[in-house]
Every structure is written in C-alpha cells, then in structure tokens.
Design a protein around this motif. Structure first.
Motif, PDB file in Angstrom:
ATOM      1  N   ASP A  10       1.154  -1.460  -0.050  1.00  0.00           N
ATOM      2  CA  ASP A  10      -0.493   0.027   0.038  1.00  0.00           C
ATOM      3  C   ASP A  10       0.652   1.210   0.010  1.00  0.00           C
ATOM      4  O   ASP A  10       1.143   2.945  -0.128  1.00  0.00           O
ATOM      5  N   GLU A  11       1.691   1.107   0.718  1.00  0.00           N
ATOM      6  CA  GLU A  11       2.874   2.418   0.572  1.00  0.00           C
ATOM      7  C   GLU A  11       3.008   3.503  -0.620  1.00  0.00           C
ATOM      8  O   GLU A  11       2.835   4.466  -0.007  1.00  0.00           O
ATOM      9  N   THR A  12       2.803   3.271  -1.921  1.00  0.00           N
ATOM     10  CA  THR A  12       3.304   4.052  -2.841  1.00  0.00           C
ATOM     11  C   THR A  12       1.852   4.982  -2.792  1.00  0.00           C
ATOM     12  O   THR A  12       2.154   5.914  -3.623  1.00  0.00           O
ATOM     13  N   ARG A  13       0.767   4.597  -3.003  1.00  0.00           N
ATOM     14  CA  ARG A  13      -0.616   5.269  -3.188  1.00  0.00           C
ATOM     15  C   ARG A  13      -1.191   6.313  -1.801  1.00  0.00           C
ATOM     16  O   ARG A  13      -1.162   7.050  -2.153  1.00  0.00           O
ATOM     17  N   VAL A  14      -0.619   6.067  -0.364  1.00  0.00           N
ATOM     18  CA  VAL A  14      -0.609   5.977   0.340  1.00  0.00           C
ATOM     19  C   VAL A  14       0.214   7.284   0.831  1.00  0.00           C
ATOM     20  O   VAL A  14       0.362   8.304   0.755  1.00  0.00           O
ATOM     21  N   LEU A  15       1.941   7.136  -0.382  1.00  0.00           N
ATOM     22  CA  LEU A  15       2.390   8.436  -0.178  1.00  0.00           C
ATOM     23  C   LEU A  15       2.273   9.693  -0.928  1.00  0.00           C
ATOM     24  O   LEU A  15       2.295  10.347  -0.631  1.00  0.00           O
ATOM     25  N   ALA A  16       1.696   9.239  -2.158  1.00  0.00           N
ATOM     26  CA  ALA A  16       1.328   9.938  -2.889  1.00  0.00           C
ATOM     27  C   ALA A  16       0.095  10.487  -2.649  1.00  0.00           C
ATOM     28  O   ALA A  16      -0.306  11.989  -3.004  1.00  0.00           O
TER      29      ALA A  16
END
Length: 156
Positions: A10-16
C-alpha cells in the motif's frame, strides 16, 4: 468503501495521498517521507511507531487514509490518540469516506481506552474545519502551540 489497516504493497498509494495532503496543508516544502519510511514506521515491528488505516473503493484502489499515534503517557493516566493526518482523494470526497475513517479511529481510541482524540488543521483548510465541526469536534481554546525546528534544537 472498505476501511482496513495498511498492508505491505500500500505504500505507493498512501505516499501519493500523503504528498497531496502536505501540499494542501502547506508543508510540502519540508515533506520528507518515502515508501521505505512508511513501511518502517507503520508496518514493521511488534509495536509500530504509527498506525495507518486506509479506505479502498470498489476497484480496491486506496482513496483515503488516516494516520495516528497512541500517546501512552498523559496527565490523565490514560492514553490519548493523536490524529496526525486525514486525507481523502479530491475525486472521492463528499461520499462519507472521511467520516468512515474517523469512525474507525474512534473505535480504535475506544479499544485503547483513550480519553481523547486530538488533531490540528491548517487555518486555511475551511473544508476540513467544516467537516470536523459537522462531526461534533470542538476547537481547543486557550492554548498556543510552539515548535522548535532543527536549527533551534541543534543550537542548544
């Protein structure tokens, strides 16, 4: 919408969403989080440094998140939950997602026996202020908050 705890991947979308939140709250000039930091702080260890819950739409895309901390040591001898970030993608707002995220955070606060949930908001973020007031949150009065930045800390 489904609310769940953050999971590996989930890290990529949460980071965005975090980056967009930083832009809206006007701290994008100091924003330094990356995917590894999210993983390290929210996904690793028996007791993560922070907690993140996400909202997924029907296509299983993350469209919102809440990031919070449990502060164990307080003057009431009970924990407090500090809601650091609450963000819903602009294209998914006004669908009850923020309310669902807050309700999830409230259930966690109850489960942890927290006496309070506390958070801040940029004074320019009128939509967020209206939302918080609509859910019954009250603005704290009589306090001013201060910070010491890196340079001030290092000079001591």
């Amino acid at each position: 919408m489904a609310i769940r705890k953050i999971q590996p991947g989930d890290e990529t979308r949460v980071l965005a969403l975090m980056q967009r939140h930083a832009d809206l709250e006007q701290y994008d000039d100091i924003f330094a989080i990356d995917e590894r930091a999210i993983s390290r702080l929210a996904l690793q260890g028996a007791r993560p440094a922070c907690h993140i819950v996400v909202s997924e739409n029907a296509e299983r895309q993350i469209v919102g998140f809440a990031l919070y901390f449990i502060v164990d040591f307080t003057f009431r001898n009970r924990p407090m939950l500090y809601l650091s970030d609450l963000m819903v993608d602009e294209t998914h707002r006004r669908q009850g997602i923020a309310r669902e995220l807050v309700e999830t955070v409230c259930r966690e606060a109850n489960a942890q026996d927290c006496f309070r949930i506390k958070w801040g908001v940029a004074s320019a973020n009128k939509d967020a202020i209206a939302f918080y007031e609509s859910i019954g949150a009250t603005r704290e009065t009589g306090k001013l908050y201060y910070t010491l930045d890196n340079a001030s800390i290092a000079s001591r």
